[in-house]
Design an enzyme around this catalytic site. Structure first.
Site, PDB file in Angstrom:
ATOM      1  N   GLY A  31       0.835  -1.190   0.000  1.00 43.69           N
ATOM      2  CA  GLY A  31       0.000   0.000   0.000  1.00 43.69           C
ATOM      3  C   GLY A  31       0.871   1.241   0.000  1.00 43.69           C
ATOM      4  N   GLN A  33       3.400   9.990   0.869  1.00 43.29           N
ATOM      5  CA  GLN A  33       4.671   9.254   0.937  1.00 43.29           C
ATOM      6  C   GLN A  33       5.575   9.509  -0.265  1.00 43.29           C
ATOM      7  OE1 GLN A  33       2.605   5.327   2.044  1.00 43.29           O
ATOM      8  NE2 GLN A  33       4.577   5.199   3.084  1.00 43.29           N
ATOM      9  N   CYS A  59       6.259   0.165   7.470  1.00 42.67           N
ATOM     10  CA  CYS A  59       5.855   1.298   6.646  1.00 42.67           C
ATOM     11  C   CYS A  59       7.038   1.693   5.787  1.00 42.67           C
ATOM     12  CB  CYS A  59       5.430   2.458   7.544  1.00 42.67           C
ATOM     13  SG  CYS A  59       4.972   3.944   6.637  1.00 42.67           S
ATOM     14  N   LEU A  60       6.770   1.949   4.523  1.00 44.50           N
ATOM     15  CA  LEU A  60       7.846   2.352   3.608  1.00 44.50           C
ATOM     16  C   LEU A  60       8.456   3.693   4.031  1.00 44.50           C
ATOM     17  CD1 LEU A  60       6.124   1.370   0.235  1.00 44.50           C
ATOM     18  CD2 LEU A  60       7.895   0.096   1.463  1.00 44.50           C
ATOM     19  N   HIS A  91      -4.052   1.477   7.599  1.00 46.98           N
ATOM     20  CA  HIS A  91      -2.707   2.057   7.592  1.00 46.98           C
ATOM     21  C   HIS A  91      -2.625   3.221   6.592  1.00 46.98           C
ATOM     22  CE1 HIS A  91       1.833   1.498   7.769  1.00 46.98           C
ATOM     23  NE2 HIS A  91       1.687   2.256   6.681  1.00 46.98           N
ATOM     24  N   GLU A  92      -3.187   3.015   5.401  1.00 45.56           N
ATOM     25  CA  GLU A  92      -3.071   4.041   4.348  1.00 45.56           C
ATOM     26  C   GLU A  92      -3.971   5.244   4.620  1.00 45.56           C
ATOM     27  OE1 GLU A  92      -0.552   3.679   2.648  1.00 45.56           O
ATOM     28  OE2 GLU A  92      -0.238   1.526   2.961  1.00 45.56           O
ATOM     29  N   HIS A 123      -2.364   7.503   6.945  1.00 41.68           N
ATOM     30  CA  HIS A 123      -1.347   8.359   6.313  1.00 41.68           C
ATOM     31  C   HIS A 123      -1.936   9.687   5.846  1.00 41.68           C
ATOM     32  CE1 HIS A 123       2.567   6.503   6.040  1.00 41.68           C
ATOM     33  NE2 HIS A 123       2.093   5.355   5.590  1.00 41.68           N
TER      34      HIS A 123
HETATM   35 ZN    ZN Z   1       2.989   3.520   5.660  1.00 39.30          ZN
END
Ligand code: ZN
Length: 211
Positions: A64, A69, A126-127, A168-169, A172
């Protein structure tokens, strides 16, 4: 979101050609993103943004990604889970997580509603917090409403791992990271989490961590 810890590979090695992903500490990850307008949705620039997001998510690899991001403060998320990523899990891990493959989904201006009271706690990464993971309690089932990349209204009611990715997204785009919600005693490098806990049921992981 990265695939949950135990099976995450060294993502950095394969991400060399992908656009860089904004890391924690950057203001764009901490401010609420703004809604996409109907006029913006119809532009080639918006279509290009969606393409770039999906490419970035796949290259990482992640399951995701939210627009902030990649430095774009808009309420857009993409998600996808693939056999290739899921096959790194043991049967126990796959079943516990209710992890299933699904084709790429794009949500513009998503609004998320939890369904019922059931929750699940697993490691997630998380990226934008590269190299780390932590246990996060999430609603087991959610419904998300929003637009697709063409502006068509869509609703998705889903449980298990896709529901975790959605939470999670959507966090963000509200300026929230999983580290705000995690069980802090579980915070770990991806490598340590894999060494200690790969293949173990979540109940044993919690016991080992004193949770
Ligand atoms: Zn993330």
């Amino acid at each position: 979101m990265t695939p949950p810890t135990p099976e995450t590979t060294t993502a950095a090695a394969s991400a060399s050609e992908a656009p860089s992903i904004v890391q924690t500490g950057a203001p764009v990850l901490r401010a609420p993103a703004r809604e996409v307008t109907p006029a913006e949705l119809a532009t080639p620039e918006f279509a290009a943004l969606v393409t770039r997001m999906i490419e970035t998510m796949r290259a990482a690899p992640g399951v995701g990604l939210a627009a902030p991001q990649i430095g774009v403060p808009l309420r857009v998320i993409v998600l996808e889970d693939r056999d290739e990523l899921i096959s790194r899990l043991t049967d126990t891990e796959r079943t516990e997580r209710e992890r299933v493959p699904f084709a790429p989904r794009v949500f513009v201006n998503p609004v998320l509603t939890p369904i019922g009271d059931e929750t699940a706690t697993f490691f997630e990464g998380c990226l934008s917090v590269d190299g780390f993971a932590g246990l996060v309690e999430r609603h087991l089932e959610v419904e998300v409403r929003g637009l697709d990349e063409h502006g068509t209204p869509q609703t998705w009611r889903v449980r298990g791992w896709p529901a975790r990715i959605l939470q999670h997204e959507v966090d963000h785009i509200d300026g929230t990271l999983y580290i705000d919600r995690m069980l802090t005693r579980s915070f770990s490098t991806v490598d340590h989490a894999r060494e200690r806990f790969a293949g173990q049921p979540i109940a044993e992981i919690r016991r080992a961590l004193g949770l």
